[in-house]
Each structure stands twice: as structure tokens, then as C-alpha cells.
Design an enzyme around this catalytic site. Structure first.
Site, PDB file in Angstrom:
ATOM      1  N   MET A  70      -4.211  -3.530  -3.265  1.00  0.00           N
ATOM      2  CA  MET A  70      -4.214  -4.945  -2.874  1.00  0.00           C
ATOM      3  C   MET A  70      -5.097  -5.114  -1.632  1.00  0.00           C
ATOM      4  O   MET A  70      -4.973  -6.090  -0.901  1.00  0.00           O
ATOM      5  CB  MET A  70      -2.790  -5.432  -2.615  1.00  0.00           C
ATOM      6  CG  MET A  70      -1.929  -5.361  -3.882  1.00  0.00           C
ATOM      7  SD  MET A  70      -0.574  -6.524  -3.909  1.00  0.00           S
ATOM      8  CE  MET A  70       0.385  -5.930  -2.551  1.00  0.00           C
TER       9      MET A  70
ATOM     10  N   HIS B 167      -5.035   4.829   1.017  1.00  0.00           N
ATOM     11  CA  HIS B 167      -5.812   4.436  -0.166  1.00  0.00           C
ATOM     12  C   HIS B 167      -7.036   5.334  -0.337  1.00  0.00           C
ATOM     13  O   HIS B 167      -7.375   5.755  -1.435  1.00  0.00           O
ATOM     14  CB  HIS B 167      -6.342   3.003  -0.013  1.00  0.00           C
ATOM     15  CG  HIS B 167      -5.298   1.947   0.081  1.00  0.00           C
ATOM     16  ND1 HIS B 167      -5.068   1.218   1.224  1.00  0.00           N
ATOM     17  CD2 HIS B 167      -4.420   1.480  -0.846  1.00  0.00           C
ATOM     18  CE1 HIS B 167      -4.108   0.349   1.012  1.00  0.00           C
ATOM     19  NE2 HIS B 167      -3.690   0.490  -0.231  1.00  0.00           N
TER      20      HIS B 167
ATOM     21  N   LYS C 189       4.370   6.818  -1.285  1.00  0.00           N
ATOM     22  CA  LYS C 189       5.155   5.991  -0.356  1.00  0.00           C
ATOM     23  C   LYS C 189       5.947   4.965  -1.172  1.00  0.00           C
ATOM     24  O   LYS C 189       7.108   4.717  -0.919  1.00  0.00           O
ATOM     25  CB  LYS C 189       4.259   5.269   0.657  1.00  0.00           C
ATOM     26  CG  LYS C 189       5.074   4.380   1.590  1.00  0.00           C
ATOM     27  CD  LYS C 189       4.231   3.755   2.666  1.00  0.00           C
ATOM     28  CE  LYS C 189       3.318   2.692   2.150  1.00  0.00           C
ATOM     29  NZ  LYS C 189       4.018   1.491   1.623  1.00  0.00           N
TER      30      LYS C 189
ATOM     31  N   SER D 295      -0.631  -1.026   4.469  1.00  0.00           N
ATOM     32  CA  SER D 295      -1.444  -2.188   4.876  1.00  0.00           C
ATOM     33  C   SER D 295      -0.632  -3.076   5.805  1.00  0.00           C
ATOM     34  O   SER D 295      -1.190  -3.805   6.630  1.00  0.00           O
ATOM     35  CB  SER D 295      -1.856  -2.985   3.646  1.00  0.00           C
ATOM     36  OG  SER D 295      -2.521  -2.128   2.752  1.00  0.00           O
TER      37      SER D 295
HETATM   38  O1  PAF Z   1       0.856  -0.600  -4.548  1.00  0.00           O
HETATM   39  C1  PAF Z   1       0.148  -1.631  -4.550  1.00  0.00           C
HETATM   40  O2  PAF Z   1      -0.714  -1.841  -3.706  1.00  0.00           O
HETATM   41  C2  PAF Z   1       0.381  -2.681  -5.623  1.00  0.00           C
HETATM   42  O3  PAF Z   1       1.720  -2.781  -5.942  1.00  0.00           O
HETATM   43  C3  PAF Z   1      -0.474  -2.463  -6.870  1.00  0.00           C
HETATM   44  C4  PAF Z   1      -0.101  -1.169  -7.578  1.00  0.00           C
HETATM   45  C5  PAF Z   1      -1.945  -2.434  -6.509  1.00  0.00           C
HETATM   46  C6  PAF Z   1      -0.252  -3.599  -7.867  1.00  0.00           C
HETATM   47  O4  PAF Z   1      -0.605  -4.824  -7.321  1.00  0.00           O
END
Ligand code: PAF
Length: 281
Positions: free
Chosen positions: A30, A37, A149, A186
Site C-alpha cells: 500500500m 517492503h 509482521k 508504514s
Molecule cells: O499488507 C498490506 O500492505 C496490504 O494488506 C496488502 C497485502 C498490500 C493488500 O492491500
């Protein structure tokens, strides 16, 4: 690295790659990217010939409109960060591209979704399953990478894939932490200075719980964690559960077979943080 806003453009690029026999790794996000990430992107790059990262703040998984509004959106710096990682395609669609009409699908994950996150964020995992199933359908990855997490999310995604018979391998990836132990998220960017200062205690308390498991049973450990969080004025516990890694149901004895995971959700002011730890018992 190419940025696509539409499904059509992304699929054109991916079709050419698939025709060449390239394997596709996918990291759904997201945005508001951090080292957690980026470690997924790195791993996807090692294991695949093409890597797709999606950046999409999915409205259907937010059960609180303020949370959706305040979720950090940092596309420019995300693109900057990704440019030094093995990311070939970024997919950053508008909401109407993913949901040209409302997604009314209701997934039934049984008891996997009635506990912990699912209990406190009703509808959350239905929204996650809606968007991830759509993204999988668009990208058709060979492998998709998820950070541990969000431990319960990982279980739900695996269940969704077997329910929908999706041919994608779900790859769990270790939690990445700040130097002081705080799990990368985030949402950390939204913490005030004072809340940021106390937030690492969440992980310290989890680590203590693991070492105290030599002395106390799961129920007592739970009480101790609850008491320790309660003693920190800037933190407010939502839940702490010690669950079986597969069923996510509470365990009451260390004799329980299978991996046991302590999962926690804590408010630091208005910011909700989650974390977990494996009990090596
Ligand atoms: O973990 C996330 O950031 C969200 O839940 C995902 C998997 C991108 C789905 O929107």
C-alpha cells in the site's frame, strides 16, 4: 523500471515477459515503503526474472475512514526508493481501475478471521482478500511475497489461494525491525516523537515473554504481557494472544503440538501497531 496506472498496460508488459518464459515475482503493497517492503522486493528479485510491485491503498480493507484518510501516501519517494531495487514494474492504479464497480464478494475464512485482527477489524480481511485476489488475477505471479509482521494476513492469503485454487506460491518473509526492535511499518511514520520513543518496548516485552516461557504457562505469560503494556502510559493494548501458527486458535499449554506465536496489537496514541514473536517451545 516502468510505472503503470492501468491493468491493460501492465498486462501488455507481462504478457511479453511470460511469452519469453520469465517467472514473475509480485510484492503487493500500500506504499509508504520502508526497508521491510524493500527486503521483499530484494528477495523477489533473487528468485524471479521479473518483479512487479503494486502500490495501492485499498479502501475495502479499512474499517475506519479516518485510518484510510490518514494512511501515508508517498508515491514519489516510493518510486525513488524502488529505483535502486530489482523492481521492473510498478502498478499504481486508481481506485476505479481496481473497483470499476463495488466488489460484493464475501469470503468465509471460518475461525481464521474471527480472532485477533479479524475480531478487532471486522471486514478487514474480506477487503484484503478482495484486493489481493484481484491483483493476483491481474499479475498472475508465480510467487508473491508477504511480510510476517502481518502474520494473520499471511494465513488468510494462503487460505484464499487454496479456496480460489490460485496457482501462486505465497512466500513468507521475516519481520524487518528498526535498530531498537520496532517492527517496520508504514504506520511508524505517523507516530509522535513520544510514542515513537516507547513503541520499541512492544518488541522488548514480546522477547521477555519468550524468555519467561521457561517459568510460566501461556495464561500467566498473557497476564504478564497485559500488565507490562498497561504500565506504559503511552501504550494501550488491544490484544495479546498466543496462538497455533496454523489454526490461529489460542493455546493454553506449552505441551500443544505445533508452532506457537505470540501476536500483539497496541495503540500508540492513535496509531495501531502489530507485532508477533515465535515461542521456541
Ligand atoms: O499488507 C498490506 O500492505 C496490504 O494488506 C496488502 C497485502 C498490500 C493488500 O492491500
Amino acid at each position: 523500471m516502468e510505472l503503470f496506472k492501468t491493468i491493460k498496460e501492465l498486462q501488455q508488459a507481462l504478457t511479453a515477459d511470460k511469452n519469453k518464459g520469465f517467472s514473475i515475482g509480485f510484492v503487493p503493497t500500500m506504499g509508504a515503503l520502508h526497508r521491510g517492503h524493500l527486503s521483499l522486493v530484494e528477495r523477489a528479485g533473487l528468485e524471479n526474472e521479473r518483479v512487479v510491485v503494486s502500490i495501492f491503498v485499498n479502501p475495502t480493507q479499512f474499517n475506519n475512514s479516518n485510518d484510510l484518510k490518514s494512511y501515508p501516501r508517498t508515491l514519489d519517494s516510493d518510486l525513488e526508493l524502488l529505483s535502486s531495487y530489482p523492481c521492473d514494474y510498478i502498478f499504481s492504479p486508481e481506485v476505479t481501475e481496481i473497483y470499476p464497480e463495488p466488489d460484493t464478494r464475501k469470503f468465509d475464512f471460518g475461525t481464521l478471521e474471527t480472532v485477533m485482527e479479524g475480531h478487532f477489524r471486522p471486514g478487514h480481511f474480506n477487503g484484503v482478500a478482495q484486493v489481493v485476489s484481484k491483483l493476483f488475477e491481474i499479475v498472475k505471479p508465480d510467487k508473491a511475497y508477504f511480510g510476517l509482521k502481518d502474520f494473520q494476513q499471511y494465513s488468510i492469503i494462503k487460505a484464499m489461494c487454496s479456496m480460489l485454487q490460485l496457482p501462486v506460491r505465497i512466500i513468507p518473509c521475516d519481520i524487518i525491525r528498526e535498530k531498537d526492535g520496532l517492527a517496520m511499518s508504514s504506520r511508524n511514520a505517523l507516530l509522535t516523537e513520544n510514542h515513537r520513543a516507547v513503541a520499541p518496548q512492544i518488541f522488548s516485552i514480546l522477547q521477555e515473554a519468550v524468555s519467561e516461557a521457561e517459568l510460566f504457562g501461556p495464561e500467566e505469560i498473557k497476564k504478564r504481557v497485559i500488565g507490562k503494556i498497561a504500565s506504559i502510559p503511552l501504550l494501550q493494548l488491544e490484544y495479546f494472544d498466543i496462538v497455533d501458527e496454523l489454526t490461529l486458535q489460542n493455546i493454553t499449554s506449552w505441551e500443544h503440538q505445533g508452532v506457537k506465536v505470540g501476536c500483539i496489537a497496541v495503540f500508540a496514541g492513535s496509531v495501531r501497531l502489530i507485532d508477533n514473536i515465535v515461542f521456541a517451545k
